[in-house]
Design a protein around this motif. Sequence first.
Motif, PDB file in Angstrom:
ATOM      1  N   UNK A   8     104.186  53.426 108.517  1.00  0.00           N
ATOM      2  CA  UNK A   8     103.433  53.023 109.641  1.00  0.00           C
ATOM      3  C   UNK A   8     104.030  52.254 110.481  1.00  0.00           C
ATOM      4  N   UNK A   9     104.125  52.728 111.766  1.00  0.00           N
ATOM      5  CA  UNK A   9     104.970  51.784 112.906  1.00  0.00           C
ATOM      6  C   UNK A   9     103.798  51.695 113.985  1.00  0.00           C
ATOM      7  N   UNK A  10     103.522  50.433 114.395  1.00  0.00           N
ATOM      8  CA  UNK A  10     102.771  50.051 115.346  1.00  0.00           C
ATOM      9  C   UNK A  10     103.416  49.180 116.310  1.00  0.00           C
ATOM     10  N   UNK A  23      94.080  56.361 126.841  1.00  0.00           N
ATOM     11  CA  UNK A  23      93.289  56.902 125.889  1.00  0.00           C
ATOM     12  C   UNK A  23      91.886  56.059 125.923  1.00  0.00           C
ATOM     13  N   UNK A  27      88.500  58.069 126.911  1.00  0.00           N
ATOM     14  CA  UNK A  27      87.071  58.051 126.049  1.00  0.00           C
ATOM     15  C   UNK A  27      85.978  57.546 126.776  1.00  0.00           C
ATOM     16  N   UNK A  35      84.157  52.481 122.676  1.00  0.00           N
ATOM     17  CA  UNK A  35      85.697  52.694 122.139  1.00  0.00           C
ATOM     18  C   UNK A  35      86.107  51.413 122.994  1.00  0.00           C
ATOM     19  N   UNK A  36      86.423  50.267 122.480  1.00  0.00           N
ATOM     20  CA  UNK A  36      87.035  49.280 123.297  1.00  0.00           C
ATOM     21  C   UNK A  36      88.439  49.147 123.517  1.00  0.00           C
ATOM     22  N   UNK A  37      89.201  49.663 122.340  1.00  0.00           N
ATOM     23  CA  UNK A  37      90.652  49.580 122.468  1.00  0.00           C
ATOM     24  C   UNK A  37      91.320  50.844 121.687  1.00  0.00           C
ATOM     25  N   UNK A  38      92.362  51.520 122.260  1.00  0.00           N
ATOM     26  CA  UNK A  38      93.352  52.368 121.385  1.00  0.00           C
ATOM     27  C   UNK A  38      94.403  51.784 121.418  1.00  0.00           C
ATOM     28  N   UNK A  39      95.070  51.886 120.368  1.00  0.00           N
ATOM     29  CA  UNK A  39      96.570  51.680 120.092  1.00  0.00           C
ATOM     30  C   UNK A  39      97.153  52.813 119.403  1.00  0.00           C
ATOM     31  N   UNK A  40      98.299  53.145 120.084  1.00  0.00           N
ATOM     32  CA  UNK A  40      99.097  54.379 119.554  1.00  0.00           C
ATOM     33  C   UNK A  40     100.429  53.843 119.041  1.00  0.00           C
ATOM     34  N   UNK A  41     100.246  54.470 117.566  1.00  0.00           N
ATOM     35  CA  UNK A  41     101.663  54.232 116.919  1.00  0.00           C
ATOM     36  C   UNK A  41     102.340  55.528 116.403  1.00  0.00           C
ATOM     37  N   UNK A  42     103.066  55.128 115.220  1.00  0.00           N
ATOM     38  CA  UNK A  42     103.908  56.199 114.656  1.00  0.00           C
ATOM     39  C   UNK A  42     103.495  56.302 113.020  1.00  0.00           C
ATOM     40  N   UNK A  43     103.496  57.622 112.668  1.00  0.00           N
ATOM     41  CA  UNK A  43     103.452  57.777 111.203  1.00  0.00           C
ATOM     42  C   UNK A  43     104.329  58.502 110.813  1.00  0.00           C
TER      43      UNK A  43
END
Lengths: 85, 85
Positions: A8-10, A23, A27, A35-43
């Motif tokens: 899990x990479x953030x 995003x 939204x 929806x207050x915050x979205x953070x996009x990472x990698x799986x």
Amino acid sequence: MTYKVKVFVTLKESVIDPQGSAATKALQKMGYPGVKEVRVGKLMELQVEETDGDLSATIDEICKKLLVNQEVEDYSIEIEEVAAQ
Amino acid sequence: MTYKVKVFVTLKESVIDPQGSAATKALQKMGYPGVKEVRVGKLMELQVEETDGDLSATIDEICKKLLVNQEVEDYSIEIEEVAAQ
């Protein structure tokens, strides 16, 4: 022995996330003000056949060498044994 | 109430993953022959303040409308309550 490894990479908290901000705004415009915050990472999911050695040390090394940019990203690892077919 | 929501997005099995294939080859060349496959997906972390309604239904809707391309991606959701500060 076969293992299923999840990495899990953030983005680090201090790093701006343009994709996440876009995003979030989209939204909220779509009618989701909660929806207050979205953070996009990698799986990343790896299938690994490990014969000897310390698998978690190997995966940690792989993350540091290739999969994670430690300047701007944090990561965590989950290792699961896969039953032999 | 504030919630931390994690959305795990992965490519469907049938979908080719060029990024994952490139990582697999690179790792094998770097001396990790045990790595048989890498699949790259997304991890999205949302901070959501939900007043009423069914949060998981709302998140499911958000995934289908914006965060996930259901033609080529699967997804799963984890919802965690965040203690009030």
